[in-house]
Design a protein around this motif. Structure first.
Motif, mmCIF file in Angstrom:
data_model
loop_
_atom_site.group_PDB
_atom_site.id
_atom_site.type_symbol
_atom_site.label_atom_id
_atom_site.label_comp_id
_atom_site.label_asym_id
_atom_site.label_seq_id
_atom_site.Cartn_x
_atom_site.Cartn_y
_atom_site.Cartn_z
ATOM 1 N N GLY A 108 0.815 -1.210 0.000
ATOM 2 C CA GLY A 108 0.000 0.000 0.000
ATOM 3 C C GLY A 108 0.843 1.253 0.000
ATOM 4 O O GLY A 108 1.941 1.286 0.572
ATOM 5 N N GLY A 109 0.333 2.293 -0.680
ATOM 6 C CA GLY A 109 1.023 3.583 -0.686
ATOM 7 C C GLY A 109 2.394 3.543 -1.306
ATOM 8 O O GLY A 109 3.301 4.255 -0.861
ATOM 9 N N GLY A 110 2.571 2.720 -2.346
ATOM 10 C CA GLY A 110 3.885 2.659 -2.990
ATOM 11 C C GLY A 110 4.984 2.210 -2.048
ATOM 12 O O GLY A 110 6.127 2.677 -2.140
ATOM 13 N N GLY A 111 4.647 1.299 -1.136
ATOM 14 C CA GLY A 111 5.628 0.793 -0.173
ATOM 15 C C GLY A 111 5.556 1.466 1.181
ATOM 16 O O GLY A 111 6.085 0.948 2.170
ATOM 17 N N HIS A 112 4.888 2.620 1.262
ATOM 18 C CA HIS A 112 4.861 3.408 2.496
ATOM 19 C C HIS A 112 4.231 2.634 3.651
ATOM 20 O O HIS A 112 4.717 2.698 4.792
ATOM 21 N N VAL A 113 3.176 1.885 3.381
ATOM 22 C CA VAL A 113 2.506 1.106 4.434
ATOM 23 C C VAL A 113 3.470 0.075 5.022
ATOM 24 O O VAL A 113 3.588 -0.074 6.243
ATOM 25 N N GLY A 114 4.167 -0.640 4.158
ATOM 26 C CA GLY A 114 5.116 -1.658 4.614
ATOM 27 C C GLY A 114 6.308 -1.072 5.346
ATOM 28 O O GLY A 114 6.781 -1.641 6.343
ATOM 29 N N HIS A 115 6.824 0.061 4.862
ATOM 30 C CA HIS A 115 7.952 0.699 5.539
ATOM 31 C C HIS A 115 7.551 1.114 6.954
ATOM 32 O O HIS A 115 8.311 0.919 7.912
ATOM 33 N N THR A 116 6.349 1.701 7.070
ATOM 34 C CA THR A 116 5.859 2.143 8.378
ATOM 35 C C THR A 116 5.685 0.954 9.317
ATOM 36 O O THR A 116 6.081 1.004 10.488
ATOM 37 N N TYR A 117 5.097 -0.121 8.794
ATOM 38 C CA TYR A 117 4.905 -1.337 9.587
ATOM 39 C C TYR A 117 6.255 -1.843 10.106
ATOM 40 O O TYR A 117 6.403 -2.158 11.299
ATOM 41 N N PHE A 118 7.234 -1.912 9.229
ATOM 42 C CA PHE A 118 8.550 -2.419 9.617
ATOM 43 C C PHE A 118 9.184 -1.561 10.705
ATOM 44 O O PHE A 118 9.717 -2.083 11.690
ATOM 45 N N LEU A 131 9.710 11.372 0.280
ATOM 46 C CA LEU A 131 9.534 12.636 -0.422
ATOM 47 C C LEU A 131 8.067 12.972 -0.672
ATOM 48 O O LEU A 131 7.691 14.148 -0.703
ATOM 49 N N ARG A 132 7.240 11.954 -0.859
ATOM 50 C CA ARG A 132 5.859 12.205 -1.288
ATOM 51 C C ARG A 132 4.824 12.094 -0.172
ATOM 52 O O ARG A 132 3.697 12.560 -0.316
ATOM 53 N N PHE A 133 5.181 11.445 0.928
ATOM 54 C CA PHE A 133 4.241 11.284 2.024
ATOM 55 C C PHE A 133 4.804 11.961 3.273
ATOM 56 O O PHE A 133 5.989 12.255 3.352
ATOM 57 N N ASP A 164 6.920 9.129 8.874
ATOM 58 C CA ASP A 164 7.490 9.238 10.217
ATOM 59 C C ASP A 164 8.911 8.685 10.253
ATOM 60 O O ASP A 164 9.515 8.610 11.333
ATOM 61 N N TYR A 165 9.443 8.284 9.123
ATOM 62 C CA TYR A 165 10.777 7.708 9.060
ATOM 63 C C TYR A 165 11.635 8.454 8.045
ATOM 64 O O TYR A 165 11.126 9.170 7.171
ATOM 65 N N ASP A 199 16.708 5.749 9.524
ATOM 66 C CA ASP A 199 16.059 4.719 10.324
ATOM 67 C C ASP A 199 16.329 3.309 9.797
ATOM 68 O O ASP A 199 15.927 2.333 10.431
ATOM 69 N N PHE A 200 16.996 3.222 8.644
ATOM 70 C CA PHE A 200 17.262 1.926 8.023
ATOM 71 C C PHE A 200 18.772 1.669 7.953
ATOM 72 O O PHE A 200 19.556 2.579 7.672
ATOM 73 N N ALA A 201 19.156 0.431 8.200
ATOM 74 C CA ALA A 201 20.541 -0.003 8.001
ATOM 75 C C ALA A 201 20.529 -0.937 6.799
ATOM 76 O O ALA A 201 20.131 -2.101 6.907
ATOM 77 N N PHE A 202 20.928 -0.431 5.648
ATOM 78 C CA PHE A 202 20.852 -1.206 4.414
ATOM 79 C C PHE A 202 21.962 -2.252 4.384
ATOM 80 O O PHE A 202 23.125 -1.960 4.659
ATOM 81 N N ILE A 203 21.579 -3.471 4.064
ATOM 82 C CA ILE A 203 22.516 -4.594 4.079
ATOM 83 C C ILE A 203 23.037 -4.902 2.683
ATOM 84 O O ILE A 203 24.236 -5.030 2.471
ATOM 85 N N ASN A 204 22.110 -4.998 1.737
ATOM 86 C CA ASN A 204 22.551 -5.301 0.369
ATOM 87 C C ASN A 204 21.460 -5.010 -0.645
ATOM 88 O O ASN A 204 20.282 -5.247 -0.395
#
Length: 329
Positions: A73-83, A107-109, A112-113, A117-122
């Protein structure tokens, strides 16, 4: 008194012993009994397929079950928020298209993150944009196409999807040649399929779209450049910066198209660096397994190892480019 004092002292030492090494104990105990991969997009797509294939192999490497859940949902925004709302103890990871969806959502929404807030692994599977012309056109190089655009401003047509990385990569290339968007006739389509059909059918002279998707019309186009760090085995074309270097021009930032990969909570990395490194090492190990890589390739899934530093560098750099063009709209 002596007994009470000894008891208090012993209790204090016991508490201190239990509290002080908590972080180290947590790291020694990692991985937990179960890990969950969160996919911020729908089931069946490229991000979902990548996450499920990785989860199946990673659970063998780590020795714990890994489940995959979709929060779309929301171009990934829902999942990012959940995570971001899940425990930051290394039991949840974001296994999705980590770019450009996180950046675009920020940029578009009213997110809250932030990227911090993310540690990118790969970034495991990167689909880079291809500059390709209709096979019947006379242009054998990007330099020749840009020279023609300079001579006849607005005549040559280029198909893109609005808001895509292809549209931005086109602008970056034009700027590198000292041209603006008016040098070409930018024709927008709402889907990559329609934009590809346009160049394959000769309605436009060039397109700038995801390279993997453009393989379906390979016989109808001629590749001129790939907006990536390295050339592709699928396309006989230089990278965009190599083409610019041949023309004596300055390089441009590498703007990746879609990057499917894995991220942890930044707090997990900061508070449990050894546990975070265990996850990094396990991921790298499975991508060095020839049998696993062959199984991914059989499913048309990428198996690239960029590592945390390069992945983070690309996402951060790309975010600044996306922000620049978002502000300009």
């Amino acid at each position: 008194m002596k007994r009470r004092q000894f008891t208090r002292t012993a209790l204090g030492l016991t508490l201190a012993a239990s509290l002080l090494p908590l972080s180290a104990a947590a790291q020694d105990a990692w991985p937990p009994r179960k890990i969950t991969f969160v996919v911020a997009l729908g089931p069946g797509g490229s991000a979902d397929r990548t996450a499920r294939a990785l989860a199946q192999r990673m659970q063998e490497e780590l020795g714990v079950p890994i489940s995959v859940i979709n929060q779309e949902g929301g171009g990934g925004h829902v999942g990012h928020t959940y995570f971001t709302q899940m425990p930051a103890d290394g039991s949840y990871f974001l296994a999705t298209s980590i770019h450009p969806y996180i950046a675009n959502a920020i940029l578009r929404f009213d997110a809250d993150y932030t990227l911090d807030d993310f540690a990118f692994i790969n970034g495991q599977w990167n689909d880079y944009d291809l500059f390709a012309v209709n096979a019947e056109t006379p242009y054998a190089s990007l330099d020749e196409f840009m020279a023609a655009a300079k001579e006849t401003p607005g005549k040559l047509r280029v198909s893109v999807v609005p808001g895509s990385t292809g549209a931005i990569n086109l602008e970056l290339a034009l700027e590198a040649y000292g041209l603006d968007k008016s040098a070409v006739n930018v024709v927008t389509y709402e889907s990559g399929g329609a934009a590809r059909t346009a160049v394959a059918g000769g309605q436009v002279e060039m397109t700038v779209l995801a390279a993997d998707g453009t393989l379906s019309i390979a016989e109808y186009v001629r590749p001129l450049a790939l907006a990536a760090d390295n050339p592709s085995k699928d396309w006989d074309a230089p990278t965009l910066n190599a083409a610019l270097e041949q023309a004596g021009l300055e390089p441009v930032p590498v703007l990746a198209g879609s990057m499917r990969g894995l991220a942890a909570h930044a707090a997990f990395k900061a508070e449990h660096p050894e546990a975070f490194q265990k996850m990094v090492d396990a991921y790298k190990t499975v991508l060095e397994d020839p049998e696993f890589v062959a199984s991914l390739e059989a499913q048309d899934i990428g198996a690239e190892w960029l590592g945390p530093d390069r992945t983070s560098e690309m996402i951060t750099s790309n975010f600044e480019i996306l922000k620049r063009y978002e502000d300009a709209q």
